[in-house]
Scaffold this active site. Structure first.
Site, mmCIF file in Angstrom:
data_model
loop_
_atom_site.group_PDB
_atom_site.id
_atom_site.type_symbol
_atom_site.label_atom_id
_atom_site.label_comp_id
_atom_site.label_asym_id
_atom_site.label_seq_id
_atom_site.Cartn_x
_atom_site.Cartn_y
_atom_site.Cartn_z
ATOM 1 N N HIS A 1 19.610 22.736 52.102
ATOM 2 C CA HIS A 1 21.055 22.466 51.883
ATOM 3 C C HIS A 1 21.179 20.908 52.130
ATOM 4 O O HIS A 1 22.278 20.732 52.861
ATOM 5 C CB HIS A 1 21.892 23.196 52.823
ATOM 6 C CG HIS A 1 21.726 24.746 52.596
ATOM 7 N ND1 HIS A 1 22.231 25.768 53.502
ATOM 8 C CD2 HIS A 1 21.348 25.387 51.600
ATOM 9 C CE1 HIS A 1 22.034 26.930 53.036
ATOM 10 N NE2 HIS A 1 21.575 26.870 51.859
ATOM 11 N N GLN A 2 20.285 20.291 51.808
ATOM 12 C CA GLN A 2 20.377 18.673 51.920
ATOM 13 C C GLN A 2 21.777 18.221 51.150
ATOM 14 O O GLN A 2 22.126 18.885 50.106
ATOM 15 C CB GLN A 2 19.279 17.996 51.370
ATOM 16 C CG GLN A 2 17.848 18.238 51.979
ATOM 17 C CD GLN A 2 17.127 19.669 51.361
ATOM 18 O OE1 GLN A 2 17.629 20.157 50.357
ATOM 19 N NE2 GLN A 2 16.056 19.909 52.150
#
Length: 622
Positions: free
Chosen positions: A556-557
C-alpha cells in the site's frame, strides 16, 4: 531484479487441467464453458484495442499515464465528454485468463505482470528475506496493481478523510469522498440493500463465493471475544467481517475490466499498451506540461497534450517520472545532472506503507485449509469456470478482516489501529515454489520453520499496522529512465509501529485458544525463526525479532507526491491535484495521499480517479 517466469508452475498445472478437461469431455460442454467464461468477463468483443504507434495522433486533449486503479477511471470519465480526445499510456500488456483466478494472486507476483521492485536493505526489518530486502510487487499491465493484488475492497475510516481536509485539503472530507466510492461501485449479494453501497457503477463488489470452515471459526471466535460483525465499508471499522472483494461472479474484476474494456469502442479513447513513459515534457520558460516521451518497440516517441497530462503511475513510478522530468528535490536532481525545472522537495518523500508479518501460524487437525494439492485439480477448476464458485474464488487465501484497538492506541476511540487479515492457509500451502518466493523468504527460514509441516493444514492472521508513524522515501538511481528507482521503506523506524504488530500477534494467539478454533485443535506452530532462537519463544522480545525477520508488506505504498496547501513545504499537489509550479499537470494515484488510510488502497485510488475527473470536467465547464 528478482527471478521471474512467464507462467508459474501452478499456472501450468491449471492449464493442463483445462486441456485435460477439453479433451476428456464432449465438445458441447467445452463450448458452453468457454461461453460462460466470456459472459463472466461481460466483454463479448474481447480485449481493449491496442492502438499501433503509427496510428497515434500527434496531439490529444488529455494524456493519462498509467492504466491502474486511478488512471483507468480517469480515462473512462474524461472520454464521457465526446469532444475530448484522450490517450491512455500503459507500460504493460493486457490480462490473461490465469490472472482472473483469485486464489492464485500470489503467483502473478512472480511474472512480468509485476515491475519486480524491492526496497533497499535496512536495519531492523526484512532481515529474513533474500538480500534482506522486502519485495514490493507493483502491477505492470492494463489494470495496474489491480491485476495482481488480493482484490480486497476497503475504503478506510471516515476520520482518514476528515483528517485530509483538516490538513488543508478542502473537498476531501468523508462527506465529499463517500459519493465517489458509491459512484464507482456495483454491489452484489447482501451488500445491494445497504445504505453504504450502491449499484450501477463499473466496479463490481461482492462477497467471496466460497468459504472454508476456518472462516466461520474466525467469525465465531471474534464473537466469543466480544466483537460484533460489521460492514467495514460504512466509514466505521471496529469489528469483524467476511471479505468484500472486487470480483465479478468469482473472477477478478480489475480496473481494466471494470473501466476500460466496457468503453473500448469509444472513438475518442486511444490505448497504447507496452508504452514505457520516461518523462513529461515541460516548457522551461512557461513551466507548462506540453507532452510525454515514451519508449515502445525499442523506439522513442513523443506526443503532445493540448489541455492536461494526468500522471497515474503509482507511488513509486509517479515520483520517478516527476523527478526525471525535472520536478523534484533540487540537490538530488542536480547530483544526477537533471536540469531542475521546479524545485519540489516533497517529491519522493512522505512514503508510507502498511507493514505486517507472517511470523505466526496455527496448525489444525482437519483438512479444512487451502492447500495447493487440493486446489490445483480439475474439479475446483471446473467449478470456478462453469459456476464462478469453489475455492479458486478465495482472494489469495484471504477470507475475512477484523479491526481492533490496542491498549496503547493513540487514535480516536472508534478508530482501530490494527487490521487482522485472516488467511485460511499459510506458507506451507505449497512446497515453497510460489508464496514464499513472492514474499522473498530465505531457504534457511523456509526449510527450518515451514518445511517440517508441509503435510499439515494451517491458518494464519497477518496483523496490519493501520497508521504507521515511520516514513520512507524514493530516490532516482540515475538519470537513466530504465533504471529502477531506490526505495527506502524505513519500516519500524518508529518503534511504536513494531509494538502494535506484536500486540496483533498476541491477539491472534488468544483467538486461536477460543472454543471456535479449538474445534480444529488450532495450535501455534512452535518452531522458532532462525535468528530469534535466543529469545524465549512467545515472549514479546521473540515476536519483535520474528517480525523484524519475517516482515511483509500489504503493498500500500503511498504519499510520495503529497497533497497539501501551498503553505506546506512538502506538498507536491494542491487539493485539485495540480502539481505546484507546473501548468497542465496533475497527479492522480496513491502518491497524493497525505496520510495513509486504514484501508487497502485500490478502492481509495478508484475514488481519487473519480474525484479528479470531476474536477477536470468542472475546470473546463463540462
Amino acid at each position: 531484479m528478482g527471478q521471474k517466469t512467464n507462467l508459474p508452475l501452478l499456472g501450468v498445472l491449471i492449464l493442463f487441467c483445462f486441456i485435460h478437461f477439453c479433451c476428456g469431455l464432449n465438445f458441447g460442454l467445452f463450448s458452453s464453458t468457454l461461453t460462460r467464461y466470456q459472459r463472466l468477463l461481460q466483454n463479448p468483443e474481447g480485449l481493449s484495442y491496442d492502438m499501433p504507434t503509427n496510428l497515434l495522433s500527434a496531439e490529444y486533449d488529455f494524456i493519462v499515464i498509467g492504466a491502474g486503479a486511478a488512471g483507468a477511471v480517469v480515462a473512462n470519465r474524461l472520454t464521457e465528454v465526446p469532444g475530448w480526445k484522450v490517450l491512455l499510456l500503459e507500460a504493460g500488456k493486457d490480462e490473461i485468463l490465469l490472472t482472473d483466478m483469485p486464489v492464485f494472486a500470489a503467483h502473478f507476483q512472480l511474472t512480468d505482470f509485476n515491475w519486480g521492485y524491492r526496497a533497499q536493505p535496512q536495519d531492523g526489518a526484512c532481515l529474513g528475506l533474500k538480500d534482506k530486502r522486502c519485495p514490493w510487487p507493483r502491477g505492470k499491465g492494463m489494470g495496474g496493481s489491480s491485476i495482481l493484488n488480493y482484490m480486497i475492497y476497503t475504503r478506510g475510516h471516515r476520520g482518514d478523510y476528515d483528517g485530509w481536509e483538516q490538513m488543508g485539503n478542502p473537498g476531501w472530507g468523508w462527506k465529499d469522498v463517500f459519493k465517489y466510492f458509491l459512484k464507482s461501485e456495483n454491489a452484489k449479494d447482501d451488500l445491494v440493500d445497504s445504505q453504504f453501497h450502491s449499484t450501477g457503477g463499473y466496479m463490481d463488489v461482492e462477497r467471496v463465493r466460497h468459504r472454508t470452515p476456518l472462516v466461520d471459526a474466525f467469525m465465531d471466535s471474534a464473537a466469543e471475544l466480544g466483537y460484533n460483525s460489521v460492514d467495514y465499508n460504512s466509514g466505521d471499522l471496529l469489528g469483524f467481517s467476511r471479505l468484500q472483494v472486487n470480483q465479478r461472479r468469482g473472477m477478478r474484476c480489475s480496473a481494466n475490466k471494470a473501466f476500460i474494456r466496457p468503453i473500448r469502442h469509444r472513438s475518442n479513447l486511444h490505448v497504447a499498451k507496452e508504452a514505457f513513459v520516461s518523462r513529461i515534457l515541460i516548457d522551461p520558460n512557461t513551466k507548462r506540461a506540453m507532452g510525454v516521451e515514451f519508449l515502445r518497440n525499442n523506439r522513442w516517441y513523443s506526443v503532445r497534450a493540448r489541455k492536461e497530462i494526468i500522471l497515474s503511475a503509482g507511488a513509486v513510478n509517479s515520483a520517478k517520472i516527476l523527478m526525471l522530468s525535472g520536478v523534484g528535490p533540487r540537490v538530488h536532481l542536480e547530483s544526477l545532472g537533471i536540469p531542475v525545472l521546479v524545485d519540489a522537495p516533497g517529491v519522493g518523500q512522505n512514503l508510507q506503507d502498511h507493514a505486517s508479518t507472517c511470523a505466526a501460524l496455527y496448525t489444525v487437525n482437519d483438512t479444512v485449509s487451502l492447500k495447493e494439492e487440493r486446489i490445483a485439480q480439475v474439479g475446483p477448476f471446473l467449478d470456478w469456470v462453469t459456476n464462478g464458485n469453489g475455492p479458486i474464488t478465495i482472494a489469495g487465501g484471504v477470507e475475512a478482516l477484523g479491526y481492533i484497538r490496542t491498549p496503547n492506541a493513540v487514535t480516536a476511540p472508534d478508530y482501530p489501529d490494527i487490521e487482522l487479515m485472516f488467511i485460511s492457509s499459510s506458507l506451507n500451502a505449497d512446497p515453497g515454489t510460489v508464496v514464499r518466493q513472492g514474499l522473498g523468504v530465505t531457504d534457511d527460514i523456509f526449510n527450518s520453520v515451514y518445511k517440517p509441516i508441509l503435510n499439515r493444514d494451517a491458518w494464519t492472521i497477518w496483523p496490519m499496522q493501520m497508521k504507521p508513524n515511520s516514513r520512507g522515501y524514493v530516490k532516482l538511481k540515475s538519470r537513466n529512465p530504465l533504471s529502477w528507482p531506490l526505495m527506502y521503506a524505513n519500516y519500524f523506524e518508529d518503534p511504536q509501529d513494531l509494538e502494535i504488530i506484536v500486540h496483533g500477534i498476541k491477539f491472534a494467539i488468544e483467538m486461536s485458544k477460543t472454543q471456535a478454533f479449538q474445534k480444529f485443535n488450532s495450535t501455534l506452530h512452535p518452531i522458532p525463526v532462525p535468528g530469534c532462537a535466543n529469545h524465549e519463544f512467545g515472549s514479546d522480545d521473540y515476536w519483535r525479532c520474528a517480525v523484524r525477520h519475517l516482515t511483509t508488506t500489504l503493498n500500500h505504498q503511498c504519499g510520495t507526491a503529497k497533497m497539501g496547501p501551498s503553505t506546506d513545504p512538502d506538498a507536491v499537489v494542491d487539493a485539485e491535484l495540480r502539481v505546484y509550479g507546473v501548468k497542465g499537470l496533475r497527479v492522480a494515484d496513491a502518491s497524493i495521499i497525505p496520510r495513509i488510510t486504514a484501508a487497502h488502497t485500490n478502492a481509495v485510488c478508484n475514488m481519487i480517479g473519480e474525484k479528479v475527473a470531476d474536477m477536470i470536467k468542472s475546470a473546463y465547464g463540462k
